[in-house]
Structures are given as C-alpha cells and as structure tokens.
Design a protein around this motif. Structure first.
Motif, PDB file in Angstrom:
ATOM      1  N   VAL A 113      -2.511  -5.296  -0.895  1.00 59.07           N
ATOM      2  CA  VAL A 113      -3.578  -6.125  -1.478  1.00 59.07           C
ATOM      3  C   VAL A 113      -4.215  -6.973  -0.381  1.00 59.07           C
ATOM      4  CG1 VAL A 113      -4.136  -7.844  -3.233  1.00 59.07           C
ATOM      5  CG2 VAL A 113      -2.314  -6.168  -3.674  1.00 59.07           C
ATOM      6  N   LEU A 114      -3.391  -7.647   0.416  1.00 58.64           N
ATOM      7  CA  LEU A 114      -3.921  -8.503   1.479  1.00 58.64           C
ATOM      8  C   LEU A 114      -4.835  -7.734   2.436  1.00 58.64           C
ATOM      9  CD1 LEU A 114      -0.815 -10.643   2.526  1.00 58.64           C
ATOM     10  CD2 LEU A 114      -2.872 -11.440   1.342  1.00 58.64           C
ATOM     11  N   ASN A 115      -4.459  -6.496   2.745  1.00 60.69           N
ATOM     12  CA  ASN A 115      -5.216  -5.702   3.715  1.00 60.69           C
ATOM     13  C   ASN A 115      -6.283  -4.808   3.086  1.00 60.69           C
ATOM     14  OD1 ASN A 115      -3.925  -6.439   6.297  1.00 60.69           O
ATOM     15  ND2 ASN A 115      -2.099  -5.718   5.234  1.00 60.69           N
ATOM     16  N   LYS A 116      -6.397  -4.882   1.761  1.00 62.44           N
ATOM     17  CA  LYS A 116      -7.387  -4.088   1.005  1.00 62.44           C
ATOM     18  C   LYS A 116      -7.168  -2.592   1.198  1.00 62.44           C
ATOM     19  CE  LYS A 116     -10.654  -7.817   1.478  1.00 62.44           C
ATOM     20  NZ  LYS A 116     -11.778  -8.334   2.231  1.00 62.44           N
ATOM     21  N   TRP A 117      -5.889  -2.193   1.214  1.00 56.82           N
ATOM     22  CA  TRP A 117      -5.523  -0.793   1.348  1.00 56.82           C
ATOM     23  C   TRP A 117      -5.228  -0.202  -0.017  1.00 56.82           C
ATOM     24  CZ3 TRP A 117      -1.152  -2.079   5.292  1.00 56.82           C
ATOM     25  CH2 TRP A 117      -1.710  -2.361   6.538  1.00 56.82           C
ATOM     26  N   TYR A 118      -5.528   1.061  -0.177  1.00 56.51           N
ATOM     27  CA  TYR A 118      -5.162   1.802  -1.373  1.00 56.51           C
ATOM     28  C   TYR A 118      -3.649   2.006  -1.345  1.00 56.51           C
ATOM     29  CZ  TYR A 118      -5.351   5.314  -5.046  1.00 56.51           C
ATOM     30  OH  TYR A 118      -5.186   6.001  -6.227  1.00 56.51           O
TER      31      TYR A 118
END
Length: 181
Positions: A113-118
C-alpha cells in the motif's frame, strides 16, 4: 447472534503496544488521549494513510476520522533500531482496549500500500504499473487477511500490526522510557 433485550455483547479486550516520542508522551498526558498526527506522515505516504483511514471507517465502529495510531500485538524489542530516530527519547506504551477498536494487518504487506504496488502473491515479478487505482485497492485488501497470508506458500511468517483511532490515557497500563538506537 441476536441479543435479547437487556443482554450485552461480550467485549474482548486485547493488549497492544505502541511506541511514541517523549514529546508525544508529554502531549498525551496534557490531553488525556492519543490520536495520530498527520504532521509525521511522509508526503509520499498520505494516499496510503487516507486509504487505511477509509478502511478504519468501515471496520471500527468508534472511528471518527482521526489519523491512525499504530499498534503491535507483540511487544517491540527496544534493543533493535528503527523505532525512532537514533538517540531520540521515546516511550513504549502498553495498551488494553477492545479488539473491535483495532484494524489488524500484516506489517510487510502494508508496504504494498505504501509503495502503491499491486499485491499479487502468485506473480511477484510481473509489471505492476498498468493497474487502475480500483484494481490496486482491491489487491490491497489481502493485507487484512492474516490467516490467508500465514498459510500462503509465497508469503511466510506474518508480523501483525494494528491501527486504532484513539487511546485514552487510562487505557495505558505500562510506560517504559527508552533512548532509540
């Protein structure tokens, strides 16, 4: 389960831990409660915090829009670094609150979530840049499914963290001062 008139729901209390700076501890004592502070969120993580706050609104009945206070279910080892800035004075607080006031997630999974990764446990190596915001957020729901993550062959051990919206000073049962490493 439906409660009959006059019956009360059973309340399950939990013991949790949070680390705060000495300055925050002074503030808690003045105000008699603890809430999160948006001034300590890195700008690149604001969207992640807004997302977790949306989830808090859905899952914590007492939530009123406060920024999260981060909790651990296992007592943090103060001999390790990374809790606060090196040489910063802090406090470890032991908290006893109702489980319904805590939203649990996996610490490592929160980094998706923090890194905006799937968040895809089946294909870590695929290009994850072409997903819509809705698809990303749907994948992030897995961070809350601790049992699924613990049992998944591509995940491993989980470190469980939690967020709550507010801690009253009378819910703090232990205060341990320390100097961060």
């Amino acid at each position: 389960m439906k409660l009959e008139k006059g019956e009360e729901a059973e309340v399950f209390m939990g013991t949790y831990w949070t680390i705060q700076s000495a300055e925050k501890w002074d503030e808690i004592q003045r105000k008699s409660y603890l809430t999160g502070n948006p001034n300590f969120i890195y700008p690149e993580f604001i969207e992640a915090y807004q997302w977790i706050m949306k989830k808090m609104k859905q899952k914590i009945p007492s939530y009123q829009g406060e920024y999260p206070v981060w909790l651990w279910i296992d007592r943090p080892d103060l001999r390790k670094n990374g809790h606060l800035n090196p040489k910063e004075r802090g406090v470890l607080l032991k908290i006893n609150i109702e489980e319904t006031r805590v939203l649990f997630s996996d610490f490592e999974a929160w980094h998706f979530v923090l890194n905006k990764w799937y968040f895809d446990l089946e294909d870590f190596e695929s290009d994850k840049s072409d997903f819509s915001q809705q698809e990303l957020e749907k994948s992030w729901e897995k961070i809350f499914d601790i049992d699924f993550l613990k049992q998944h062959p591509n995940w491993g051990a989980s470190t469980i963290q939690g967020v709550t919206n507010r801690i009253e000073v009378n819910e703090i049962t232990l205060i341990k001062e320390f100097i961060a490493r």
